[in-house]
Motif scaffolding. Structure first.
Motif: not given
Length: 197
Positions: A54-81
């Motif tokens: 259960e703690e591993v599941n939480k850690q994976l979700e937290t890692m993903g969250y930290n990636i997502g808050i940074r990845l959205v900038d790259e997506f918005l800049a390159k996809a020009k959505a």
């Protein structure tokens, strides 16, 4: 004559053929096997560090969250959505463009709730799970929980508070991977300065 090695699978980031979207920009490519094995090593290390799934599941979700808050900038800049006008449009962009850009896969948006604030992203392919088999003692592990965190983090950066959970998992015998997204709140954009200042 030397025996030839089969070509290595690569993680390609262009839109899959037949997609009705405009082509996505090319991003740096990495070998898909290295990507998959690196992710597997991270999961394995978390299991040995925490021992509680259960703690591993939480850690994976937290890692993903930290990636997502940074990845959205790259997506918005390159996809020009452009700006999405609804949660429904946002879900389609994630399924058809974001997954294609970063994982070279597409998801299907389905199972909409009656209020239009809940849906499922269904994937039939997932590069994170290549070469993976879950032993019986790891049945409670949400191996792809990092994707839930990435979606939650990315949508938070565009003012959408969502809950994302893994509903089906092919590693556990289901016929697809299903991520359930529930929109809790769509916040208004707030600007720190007024035009009068």
């Amino acid at each position: 004559m030397l025996p030839t090695e089969p070509p290595r699978q690569r993680l390609i980031v262009n839109m899959p053929p037949g997609a009705a979207q405009k082509p996505l920009p090319a991003l740096e490519q990495i070998n898909a096997e290295i990507f998959t094995l690196t992710y597997g090593s991270i999961v394995r290390q978390l299991i040995s560090d925490f021992e509680d799934l259960e703690e591993v599941n939480k850690q994976l979700e937290t890692m993903g969250y930290n990636i997502g808050i940074r990845l959205v900038d790259e997506f918005l800049a390159k996809a020009k959505a452009g700006r999405c006008s609804s949660f429904k449009e946002t879900a389609e962009i994630i399924a058809k463009q974001a997954f294609a850009m970063f994982l070279n896969i597409q998801a299907t948006v389905t199972n909409w709730g009656p209020d239009g604030k809940e849906c499922s992203l269904v994937l039939t392919d997932n590069p994170l799970t290549d070469f993976v088999e879950l032993p019986e003692e790891y049945r409670d592990l949400k191996y792809c929980n990092i994707l839930c965190g990435v979606i939650r983090g990315a949508l938070e950066m565009v003012n959408m508070d969502v809950e994302v959970k893994q509903v089906q998992d092919m590693l556990k015998g289901d016929d697809c991977y299903e991520l359930r997204i529930k929109l809790k709140e769509h916040k208004d954009e707030k600007f720190p300065y007024n035009d009068d200042d």
